[in-house]
Design an enzyme around this catalytic site. Structure first.
Site, PDB file in Angstrom:
ATOM      1  N   ASP A 121       1.010  -1.067  -0.353  1.00  0.00           N
ATOM      2  CA  ASP A 121      -0.206  -0.288   0.407  1.00  0.00           C
ATOM      3  C   ASP A 121       1.227   1.384   0.154  1.00  0.00           C
ATOM      4  O   ASP A 121       2.429   0.747   0.202  1.00  0.00           O
ATOM      5  CB  ASP A 121      -0.512  -0.140   1.145  1.00  0.00           C
ATOM      6  CG  ASP A 121      -2.212   1.138   0.809  1.00  0.00           C
ATOM      7  OD1 ASP A 121      -1.904   1.878   0.454  1.00  0.00           O
ATOM      8  OD2 ASP A 121      -3.065  -0.087   0.768  1.00  0.00           O
TER       9      ASP A 121
ATOM     10  N   HIS B 129      -3.125   3.355  -4.625  1.00  0.00           N
ATOM     11  CA  HIS B 129      -1.839   2.516  -3.643  1.00  0.00           C
ATOM     12  C   HIS B 129      -0.354   2.081  -3.826  1.00  0.00           C
ATOM     13  O   HIS B 129      -0.047   1.053  -3.595  1.00  0.00           O
ATOM     14  CB  HIS B 129      -2.994   1.658  -2.676  1.00  0.00           C
ATOM     15  CG  HIS B 129      -4.585   1.706  -2.321  1.00  0.00           C
ATOM     16  ND1 HIS B 129      -4.346   2.651  -1.190  1.00  0.00           N
ATOM     17  CD2 HIS B 129      -5.582   1.876  -2.707  1.00  0.00           C
ATOM     18  CE1 HIS B 129      -5.913   2.838  -0.974  1.00  0.00           C
ATOM     19  NE2 HIS B 129      -6.324   2.785  -1.690  1.00  0.00           N
TER      20      HIS B 129
ATOM     21  N   GLU C  88     -10.021   2.599  -5.551  1.00  0.00           N
ATOM     22  CA  GLU C  88      -9.587   4.392  -4.839  1.00  0.00           C
ATOM     23  C   GLU C  88      -8.417   4.186  -5.314  1.00  0.00           C
ATOM     24  O   GLU C  88      -7.429   5.409  -5.069  1.00  0.00           O
ATOM     25  CB  GLU C  88      -9.205   4.164  -3.429  1.00  0.00           C
ATOM     26  CG  GLU C  88     -10.587   2.905  -2.923  1.00  0.00           C
ATOM     27  CD  GLU C  88      -9.930   3.557  -0.951  1.00  0.00           C
ATOM     28  OE1 GLU C  88     -11.154   3.630  -0.509  1.00  0.00           O
ATOM     29  OE2 GLU C  88      -9.031   2.922  -0.497  1.00  0.00           O
TER      30      GLU C  88
ATOM     31  N   TRP D 292     -17.268  -4.222  -2.185  1.00  0.00           N
ATOM     32  CA  TRP D 292     -16.468  -4.244  -0.788  1.00  0.00           C
ATOM     33  C   TRP D 292     -17.747  -2.666  -0.646  1.00  0.00           C
ATOM     34  O   TRP D 292     -17.879  -2.291   1.093  1.00  0.00           O
ATOM     35  CB  TRP D 292     -15.682  -3.396  -0.738  1.00  0.00           C
ATOM     36  CG  TRP D 292     -14.418  -2.603  -0.866  1.00  0.00           C
ATOM     37  CD1 TRP D 292     -13.826  -2.019  -2.242  1.00  0.00           C
ATOM     38  CD2 TRP D 292     -14.196  -1.112  -0.889  1.00  0.00           C
ATOM     39  NE1 TRP D 292     -13.829  -1.646  -2.851  1.00  0.00           N
ATOM     40  CE2 TRP D 292     -13.871  -0.165  -1.863  1.00  0.00           C
ATOM     41  CE3 TRP D 292     -14.570  -0.684   0.422  1.00  0.00           C
ATOM     42  CZ2 TRP D 292     -13.232   0.852  -1.788  1.00  0.00           C
ATOM     43  CZ3 TRP D 292     -13.964   0.951   0.986  1.00  0.00           C
ATOM     44  CH2 TRP D 292     -13.448   1.926  -0.490  1.00  0.00           C
TER      45      TRP D 292
HETATM   46  C1  ACM Z   1     -10.734  -0.484   0.522  1.00  0.00           C
HETATM   47  O1  ACM Z   1     -11.686  -1.104   1.274  1.00  0.00           O
HETATM   48  N1  ACM Z   1     -10.299  -0.013  -0.171  1.00  0.00           N
HETATM   49  C2  ACM Z   1     -11.197  -2.263  -0.356  1.00  0.00           C
END
Ligand code: ACM
Ligand code: ZN
Length: 552
Positions: free
Chosen positions: A204, A274, A338, A411
């Protein structure tokens, strides 16, 4: 006669029939997750004691399960039953059998079904290697936790199999790093809950945690941050360098430990967003060329991988290939969540790629940069499929319009999962409405350690059904199962992770394993009390809230 009265009566008979040195205990098959069927018999109980022996078939999997049972029984109730060769004619024996030996083997859901036949002289466990393993978990959870001289086990037939084939937990080892010993403990807790998939979030913005031989700077530079923000991006920093990573030997050790417990490790290399720790290591892979630093606060970086740079694509190919060498899993997780498009909009290389690939004409993408994300995910998918593996990604992978073969991890609520299942994609449900175990566990955060926010109680998890409403026959089959996620921004220690995991993992495992018709929250809480005794015995730092009424 109702079952609980019958059990009590049988136990009294059992207790009268023998005496043994040391404390005497009684087994109770109402464990978590609750088996599909437990039929008590009108015969005397089996007495587990140090003179009990464990016999297995000649196959190595049954033998490994026999040894596992011996060790786990000892850890849970203090009785050491020796593993012996042969033993099918012996009395006071627990026999571990594979399907091939038992003509009445249950018809398995995904090969994970098991049966346990408990009689006065023997306990016979039947199943595939994984089925036997879940049978062993059921037996071990049924004995009382502590140190006992003997345990009476009512005669019964137990038949069981899971509702879902994918029963996962996720662990973010990027925001905070956890040593191999802790990852093994986490695996132990998952095994205790009959789970079979550990999704390791290895990379990340705040740290790269897996050694990649072709890109040594990923760990030399990318595994270290200069300091860490205090609290919720307070603007104040702790001033302490932080780092850690798994060597390739560590990974092999973790993978083997998990495999012995029928858990597959699914590695995640989160891309193309990320990625700031990777960019800090190799700045040429970003759109601006940097310089970049490993992020010291939480959130989403605008600096992401530059797909327009052929070196980035080569990086993806080589990293994923090393990852696939290390992890034999069916699925490789490529993130996809994201990923801000800001840099791509300004980047000549990315814009040239968009033009060359005609990505401005992809109708199913909301923007040309969304289409670029879709194109990039498709590129990574080809690398993974070339090795016969399957791609899994967060639900954003639907946005580029190209993720037809990927399995989608839903998610942002359940919508992504529903859309994917309707399109014919497989889905793992992991919605942030029930499965984010980094959220607070009570409506009153003041009584809890700092967490990211939100509130997901044990009851919220228990009341959730991984099968979303509104899917038709044929679409429902695409829901492979469920997973909870533990993002660790606010969990610097393993003990804290366990505080966030248990007992919500108990509720989750009934979502994953049991049919909805079997679920009853009040009965679950009674079973949970016995699990709590085991957690106390094993020294697990579970959250107390549901036990003292603070979760309401
Ligand atoms: C996430 O919670 N960004 C998958
Ligand atoms: Zn670029």
């Amino acid at each position: 006669m109702n079952n609980s009265f019958k059990t009590t009566l049988l136990m009294c008979v059992c207790c009268a029939l023998f005496s043994c040195s040391g404390k005497q205990g009684e087994a109770d098959y109402s464990v978590i997750p609750l088996p599909k069927s437990v039929s008590l018999k009108d015969t005397a109980c089996f007495v587990l004691s140090p003179s009990t022996v464990i016999a297995s078939g000649i196959d190595s999997a049954s033998q490994a399960n026999a040894r596992f049972l011996s060790d786990e029984l000892y850890d849970f109730c203090g009785i050491r039953a020796e593993v012996i060769d042969g033993g099918n004619d012996t009395s006071n024996v627990i026999i571990i059998r594979s399907y091939a030996v038992d003509g009445n083997a249950p018809d398995s859901a995904g090969g994970e079904a098991y049966a346990i036949d408990i009689n006065p002289d023997s306990i016979v466990v039947t199943g595939s290697p994984a089925g036997q393993f879940y049978a062993i978990q059921t037996l071990c959870k049924s004995v009382p936790a502590g140190r006992f001289g003997s345990v009476s086990m009512p005669s019964a037939h137990i038949a069981d199999y899971p509702r879902f084939g994918y029963r996962g937990m996720h662990l973010d080892v990027a925001r905070h790093f956890f040593p191999v010993s802790f990852v093994k403990k986490y695996i132990d807790i998952m095994a205790l809950h009959d789970m079979n998939a550990l999704h390791l979030h290895l990379t990340d913005d705040q740290g790269w945690r897996v050694e990649i031989k072709k890109y040594p700077k990923l760990t030399e530079i990318g595994s270290k941050r200069s300091e860490t923000v205090i609290g919720h991006n307070s603007g104040k920093y702790d001033g302490k360098p932080y780092g850690g990573f798994y060597t390739q030997d560590d990974i092999r050790d973790i993978v083997a430990y998990a495999a012995a417990r029928h858990i597959e490790i699914i590695p995640e290399i989160d891309m193309p967003g990320h990625m700031q720790a990777a960019l800090a290591s190799y700045p040429e892979l970003g759109c601006t060329g940097g310089p970049y630093t490993v992020l010291t606060e939480w959130g989403i970086s605008k600096d992401v991988l530059c797909p327009g740079n052929p070196a980035s694509l080569n990086f993806v190919t080589e990293v994923l290939n090393e990852v696939m060498d290390l992890f034999p899993s069916k699925y490789i997780h490529i993130g996809g969540d994201e990923c801000p498009r800001d840099r791509w909009k300004e980047c000549p290389k990315c814009q040239a790629l968009i033009a060359a690939e005609h990505l401005d004409t992809v109708k199913s993408a909301a923007s040309r940069e969304d289409a670029l994300q879709g194109w990039f995910m498709k590129y990574a998918e080809r690398v993974i499929e070339a090795r016969g593996r399957k791609v899994i990604g967060w639900d954003e992978i639907l946005e580029g319009g190209q993720a037809d073969n990927a399995t989608v991890m839903s998610w942002r609520g359940s919508e992504g999962g529903i859309t994917a299942a309707k399109k014919g994609c497989d889905v793992v449900m992991s919605p942030n409405t029930a499965c984010y175990f980094d959220y607070y566990q009570t409506p009153n955060p003041a009584r809890e350690p700092l967490a990211i926010g939100g509130c997901i109680t044990v009851k919220n998890v228990y009341d959730w059904d991984p099968m979303p409403e509104g899917l038709k026959e044929g679409e429902r089959e695409h829901i492979l199962g469920a997973q909870a996620n533990i993002w660790t921004e606010y969990m610097p220690t393993g003990d804290h992770v366990i505080h966030m995991m248990i007992p919500r993992a108990d509720a989750l495992c009934e979502d994953q394993w049991c049919d909805p018709s079997q679920k009853n929250y009040d009965e679950f809480l009674k079973r949970l009390d016995r699990m709590r005794a085991l957690y106390d015995h094993l020294g697990y730092t579970y959250a107390p809230y549901v036990f003292n009424g603070e979760d309401r």
